[in-house]
Design an enzyme around this catalytic site. Structure first.
Site, PDB file in Angstrom:
ATOM      1  N   ASP A 224       3.603   0.865   2.909  1.00  0.00           N
ATOM      2  CA  ASP A 224       3.060   1.163   4.677  1.00  0.00           C
ATOM      3  C   ASP A 224       3.001  -0.706   5.312  1.00  0.00           C
ATOM      4  OD1 ASP A 224       1.499   1.619   6.930  1.00  0.00           O
ATOM      5  OD2 ASP A 224       0.003   2.450   5.624  1.00  0.00           O
TER       6      ASP A 224
ATOM      7  N   ASP B 174       1.278  -0.985   0.188  1.00  0.00           N
ATOM      8  CA  ASP B 174       0.004  -0.219   0.037  1.00  0.00           C
ATOM      9  C   ASP B 174       0.861   1.250   0.307  1.00  0.00           C
ATOM     10  OD1 ASP B 174      -2.117   1.979   0.488  1.00  0.00           O
ATOM     11  OD2 ASP B 174      -2.395   1.838   2.527  1.00  0.00           O
TER      12      ASP B 174
ATOM     13  N   ASP C 250       0.577   5.322  -0.012  1.00  0.00           N
ATOM     14  CA  ASP C 250      -0.757   6.680  -0.024  1.00  0.00           C
ATOM     15  C   ASP C 250       0.468   7.911   0.124  1.00  0.00           C
ATOM     16  OD1 ASP C 250      -2.079   8.314   1.779  1.00  0.00           O
ATOM     17  OD2 ASP C 250      -3.592   6.624   1.268  1.00  0.00           O
TER      18      ASP C 250
END
Length: 410
Positions: free
Chosen positions: A303, A94, A96
């Protein structure tokens, strides 16, 4: 329910009536979870045996956010995690905008462009590069919000536990990487002296350079060394200090001496794969740059809690994101290159009909190629209104009267 929520529900229902979600492999073994515009709780521990069941749920309930489990379960709809019986999980990466330095000062478009480049590096250098996964085993997804996900569904990762997945994160992020491992020391005898019956040998210690046939981080660090030596040769001390903060306090005269040393020894660095031709001081400065500046620049972003979690809920591709109205969009690696969320993830079901909104602050966006300066009470196409209201940049309508005059589904 406020007027913003009613507007978003109407737009989302229109989208779901025309679109089915992109279901993950073995979706019948996945847990699903949802958040809503008109409810404060999270509804999860749901299982759907048929694709039509999911679509009917989306049309009737109109969730703001849709998730499914990265894990496979024997009974995904069981009310507790223990009762579900874990069978395995995909490997998820992930990225972001929260991971970007200075993201709070970027525009939404700039932020997404930066995080896209990070995802491209992650896939090319690590997932399909060092780890060797085939592109067919990797699904890339724009989250609909501020980032991207990469899903690895290979059987090789299915039963990896949290410790093994954390090791993968450590590898990508260079955590624990030793400069002594990448550039090991080598002792070379320089002279010998006989003292009585004893022979004393003097040694010099230099660093070896990873060869061109190295792999993984060693090859990556060889490339980093090549970049550093080129910069030392081409930049004056002031530029070099700006590029590499680790030498900010190093005297200009010292850096000029290193430049001269590298200039006369550069070929041997990469032909003989050794720093032996450099002075000890030059080796120390180059290793300092590599350790403090270069390693982190070559590392990937990820992440850790998401990758290490074997029971994570992740956004459902083909759904729409409640804080932007954009489609959670599955992409191939080739499609990622030219992908522009504010052009390619705007659902066609949102119309171009004008919608009255009130901006919370003056702003400007470019969406579907149209640049929109936004001030106070204004009108924008429905597709822009969904985005702005979802992002909490605007409220629906100019007055409460307009909201009450519209027909909204209950």
């Amino acid at each position: 329910m406020d007027q913003n929520s009613r507007f978003m529900i109407k737009a989302f229902r229109k989208y779901y009536k025309g679109n089915a979600p992109v279901l993950p492999e073995r979706f019948g073994r996945r847990e699903f979870g949802f958040m809503f515009f008109d409810r404060t709780f999270v509804q999860r521990h749901l299982g759907f045996p048929r694709a039509d069941d999911i679509r009917r749920f989306l049309i009737s309930q109109v969730p703001a956010h849709c998730y499914y489990s990265t894990a496979y379960y024997r009974d995904p709809s069981a009310p507790t995690m223990d009762d579900k019986t874990w069978l395995g999980a995909d490997l998820i990466f992930d990225l972001d905008a929260d991971h970007l330095t200075g993201a709070d000062k970027m525009t939404y478009a700039d932020m997404l462009e930066r995080i896209k480049r990070e995802m491209m590096n992650l896939v090319d250098s690590f997932i399909c590069g060092d780890f060797g996964f085939d592109e067919k085993e990797v699904s890339i997804v724009f989250s609909g919000g501020r980032g991207y996900h990469a899903h690895v569904s290979s059987p090789k990762v299915l039963t990896l536990g949290p410790p093994e997945r954390r090791e993968i994160v450590d590898y990508v992020t260079s955590k624990g990487l030793s400069i002594d491992w990448a550039f090991p020391r080598k002792e070379t005898a320089t002279s010998a002296v006989n003292i009585g019956k004893q022979k004393l040998t003097n040694y010099t210690t230099d660093r070896l350079v990873p060869g061109p046939d190295s792999g993984g981080w060693r090859l990556r660090m060889r490339g980093g060394l090549s970049t550093v030596t080129e910069d030392i040769l081409s930049m004056d001390p002031k530029e070099l200090k700006k590029r590499y903060p680790s030498v900010e306090k190093t005297a200009d005269r010292t850096l000029l001496t290193v430049r001269s040393d590298v200039g006369s020894s550069k070929n041997s660095l990469f032909e003989r794969n050794t720093m032996a031709a450099l002075t000890k001081k030059s080796q120390e400065i180059i290793l300092k740059i590599l350790t403090e500046d270069v390693i982190i620049s070559l590392a990937g972003e990820v992440d850790e809690p998401v990758t290490a979690d074997v029971k994570r809920l992740i956004r459902l591709p083909g759904s729409v994101h409640g804080k932007s109205g954009l489609r959670v969009t599955p992409l191939s690696r080739n499609e990622l290159d030219e992908f522009d969320p504010l052009r390619d993830a705007v659902p066609a079901e949102y119309s171009h009909d004008p919608v009255k909104i009130t901006m919370k602050r003056d702003s400007e966006i470019t969406i579907l190629g149209e640049r929109m300066p936004l001030r106070g009470e204004t009108e924008v196409p429905e597709y822009a209104a969904v985005f702005l209201i979802g992002r909490k940049m605007a409220d629906f309508g100019h007055t409460a009267d307009q909201c009450s005059s519209m027909s909204f589904p209950q």
